[in-house]
Motif scaffolding. Structure first.
Motif, PDB file in Angstrom:
ATOM      1  N   ALA A  76     -21.176 -11.067 -16.744  1.00 46.41           N
ATOM      2  CA  ALA A  76     -21.425  -9.410 -16.602  1.00 46.41           C
ATOM      3  C   ALA A  76     -20.350  -8.774 -17.565  1.00 46.41           C
ATOM      4  O   ALA A  76     -20.234  -7.553 -17.234  1.00 46.41           O
ATOM      5  CB  ALA A  76     -21.767  -8.927 -15.347  1.00 46.41           C
ATOM      6  N   ASN A  77     -19.602  -9.609 -18.039  1.00 47.13           N
ATOM      7  CA  ASN A  77     -18.206  -8.698 -18.886  1.00 47.13           C
ATOM      8  C   ASN A  77     -18.703  -8.226 -20.273  1.00 47.13           C
ATOM      9  O   ASN A  77     -18.107  -7.634 -20.623  1.00 47.13           O
ATOM     10  CB  ASN A  77     -17.014  -9.776 -18.965  1.00 47.13           C
ATOM     11  N   TYR A 124     -24.485  -0.719 -18.982  1.00 50.24           N
ATOM     12  CA  TYR A 124     -23.418  -0.952 -17.899  1.00 50.24           C
ATOM     13  C   TYR A 124     -23.491  -0.101 -17.028  1.00 50.24           C
ATOM     14  O   TYR A 124     -23.860   1.168 -16.910  1.00 50.24           O
ATOM     15  CB  TYR A 124     -22.173  -0.738 -18.849  1.00 50.24           C
ATOM     16  N   ALA A 129     -11.095  -8.315 -10.072  1.00 52.38           N
ATOM     17  CA  ALA A 129     -11.947  -8.759 -10.806  1.00 52.38           C
ATOM     18  C   ALA A 129     -11.738 -10.448 -10.832  1.00 52.38           C
ATOM     19  O   ALA A 129     -12.708 -10.912 -11.016  1.00 52.38           O
ATOM     20  CB  ALA A 129     -11.751  -8.004 -11.994  1.00 52.38           C
ATOM     21  N   VAL A 167     -19.134 -14.423 -10.907  1.00 50.69           N
ATOM     22  CA  VAL A 167     -19.572 -13.256 -11.588  1.00 50.69           C
ATOM     23  C   VAL A 167     -18.247 -12.763 -12.489  1.00 50.69           C
ATOM     24  O   VAL A 167     -17.273 -12.365 -11.703  1.00 50.69           O
ATOM     25  CB  VAL A 167     -20.016 -12.345 -10.652  1.00 50.69           C
ATOM     26  N   VAL A 180     -16.682  -9.702 -14.472  1.00 50.27           N
ATOM     27  CA  VAL A 180     -16.856  -8.245 -14.814  1.00 50.27           C
ATOM     28  C   VAL A 180     -15.357  -7.936 -15.735  1.00 50.27           C
ATOM     29  O   VAL A 180     -14.744  -8.892 -15.729  1.00 50.27           O
ATOM     30  CB  VAL A 180     -16.725  -7.395 -13.720  1.00 50.27           C
ATOM     31  N   THR A 193     -19.464  -3.508 -15.236  1.00 48.71           N
ATOM     32  CA  THR A 193     -20.433  -4.585 -15.204  1.00 48.71           C
ATOM     33  C   THR A 193     -21.588  -4.304 -16.155  1.00 48.71           C
ATOM     34  O   THR A 193     -22.071  -3.279 -16.025  1.00 48.71           O
ATOM     35  CB  THR A 193     -20.889  -4.998 -13.845  1.00 48.71           C
ATOM     36  N   ILE A 234     -21.912 -10.275  -5.268  1.00 48.51           N
ATOM     37  CA  ILE A 234     -20.944  -9.408  -5.348  1.00 48.51           C
ATOM     38  C   ILE A 234     -20.950  -8.448  -4.074  1.00 48.51           C
ATOM     39  O   ILE A 234     -19.621  -8.149  -3.425  1.00 48.51           O
ATOM     40  CB  ILE A 234     -21.454  -8.175  -6.511  1.00 48.51           C
TER      41      ILE A 234
END
Length: 522
Positions: free
Chosen positions: A92-93, A442, A469, A478, A480, A497, A510
């Motif tokens: 998700a970065n 985002y 993070a 996950v 981010v 994210t 999350i």
């Protein structure tokens, strides 16, 4: 044989006549270097202390240490590792839609398959009756091949003329004002266009460019490499990350007073990392200020189809309206608008296709821009073809239209659903605040962490949001990006994210992690 002096200057050879071994017979010898090299660093021309310092200064958080660690986890999982607390890495970065299972548009990929291997067009009956290709796919592929020639050959430096004409027609349909193909440059994604423009704009270390904070780190990284100045102006989080004209004026005034030659202003609309979509009044205010201060406007509009709230207002369209109402005031405004196949419902990041359009530039400056893009020969030709497909998709009544519309609308609806699910989850998380999703790919929530968490972060040499993070990645898979990587106001913390990953199960990861983290560091 004077050239032998070259060899003897390098090495005092231990052989008769000081000649290289290849010039004589007899036993082989080992040359002795003049200087003793005691470290591996000294055995090479380059080391970390003598490379371009501006490259070292540049930072690009979306592919930084966090992303590297996430790829290490992905590799471990691929090898069958079972010692991690998760079975899948969610990237998700970065806005990389097809890595996160966004499906390609069928029409686009079918056309590409034919232009990559034209002999398939000799089997038209097979394509139509057995492989499910529609007739307009075949027609478009034939047109592109006629227009481009071979996709394996270089094109004109600014792009294939026929494709530039398609882009100009798209812009005209969008804005209701004409566009000239000669002002359009096809590029290897919007990033390449940004690189071109900044290279031309940044003439010295005193050159400054106004950049929104938070911002996509392409801009600050590029300015670092060019040894020019980023002039930050803060977006207004209390107004859903809207553009604050007073903040722009204040940043500009301070930079000029400090001796900076401020030449341009960057606007990302819809925003990255914030997702904010600017109103027509916001766009007009920026153009007014640019006209007053003689600033080049760089309008990064790669998310123009990702708008959930309101509608997209292009800088080109608003500028032309202003010029129609007051031609004298706005006649010399310089605008560069950028777009890309990487985002939106197209999501073809890996094909590296994009364009930028210039308005109001001095012809002699445009000649230099053309020269600069010529140095790289041309943008990838398959990427250029994808640009043509993006700006000229199937139209209603054409054979591929129904499937195209179904796929396009399905991708858009999926993005909106996941954005809403993520937003709803943030509303229930302690110490997290987030504006409603407006567009792009985002969300950029703020987080409030305890002193205990800040102290733990300090011990690891990280900012508190970076610490958060990393802990999130290690616990859930996950990935981010900490807000520090995009810039943020002092004493605030955020993370960015994407909402590209399919499903919503990862959102639950999350939420669970956040509760446990907050409990641990109370």
């Amino acid at each position: 044989m004077k050239f032998l002096g070259f060899f003897s200057n390098l090495y005092p050879f231990k052989s008769p006549g000081n000649l290289p071994n290849s010039f004589q017979s007899g036993p082989k010898f080992v040359p002795t270097p003049r200087r003793t090299m005691s470290t591996t660093t000294m055995l090479r021309s380059l080391n970390i202390d003598n490379i371009n310092p501006h490259v070292k200064e540049a930072k690009y958080a979306v592919r930084g240490e966090l992303a590297v660690r996430s790829e290490e986890y992905r590799a471990r999982l691929a090898k069958g590792s079972t010692d991690l607390p998760f079975d899948k890495v969610i990237s998700a970065n970065i806005g990389n839609p097809q890595q996160l299972d966004q499906k390609p548009i069928t029409f686009f990929r079918q056309v590409l398959s034919l232009i990559e291997y034209p002999p398939l067009l000799e089997k038209e009956e097979v394509l139509l009756n057995q492989l499910g290709y529609a007739s307009d796919v075949i027609e478009r592929a034939r047109w592109l091949l006629k227009t481009v020639g071979s996709v394996g050959a270089y094109s004109a430096s600014a792009g294939v003329p026929g494709i530039k004409e398609s882009v100009a027609k798209f812009i005209e349909r969008r804005d209701a004002f004409p566009a000239d193909p000669k002002d359009i440059y096809l590029s290897a994604g919007a990033s390449s266009g940004v690189n071109t423009l900044l290279h031309v704009i940044c003439a010295s270390p005193q050159t400054g460019v106004l950049v929104p904070i938070p911002q996509y780190p392409l801009y600050t990284a590029s300015l670092s490499v060019l040894d020019s100045k980023c002039v930050p102006y803060y977006l207004d989080e209390s107004k859903n990350w809207g553009t604050d004209l007073e903040a722009i004026k204040g940043a500009h005034k301070q930079a000029v007073e400090e001796g900076t030659d401020v030449r341009a202003i960057v606007i990302i609309n819809p925003g990255n990392p914030t997702g904010a979509s600017l109103s027509a009044d916001d766009v007009k205010a920026v153009i007014d200020f640019a006209a007053q201060e003689k600033l080049v406007v760089m309008a990064d509009e790669v998310y123009q189809t990702n708008v959930f709230v309101g509608k997209f207002h292009s800088f080109k369209g608003v500028l032309r309206e202003l010029q129609k109402d007051d031609p004298e005031k706005y006649k010399n405004v310089e605008l560069a608008s950028l777009h890309s196949v990487s985002k939106g419902m197209v999501g073809e990041c890996g094909h590296r296709g994009g364009y930028f359009e210039l308005c109001g530039f001095d012809p002699k400056v445009q000649e230099q821009i053309y020269k600069f893009v010529s140095i790289s020969l041309c943008a990838p030709v398959v990427g250029q073809c994808l640009v043509e497909l993006m700006v000229n998709p199937p139209k209603e009544g054409e054979p591929s239209y129904e499937l195209y519309k179904q796929e396009y609308d399905g991708i858009f609806a999926g993005l909106q659903t996941r954005a809403t699910a993520l937003y709803d989850a943030f509303q229930d998380m302690e110490g997290v605040e987030c504006g409603k999703p407006q567009g792009s790919m985002y969300l950029f929530p703020s987080i409030t962490l305890s002193e205990k968490a800040a102290e733990a972060a300090k011990k690891e040499g990280r900012t508190p949001d970076e610490f958060y993070a990393f802990r999130l990645l290690d616990a859930t898979g996950v990935c981010v990006v900490a807000g520090a990587g995009f810039g943020q106001k002092e004493n605030t913390l955020h993370f960015r994210t994407t909402f590209l990953a399919p499903g919503t199960e990862w959102v639950g990861r999350i939420t669970k992690f956040h509760k446990e983290f907050m409990d641990e560091f109370r």
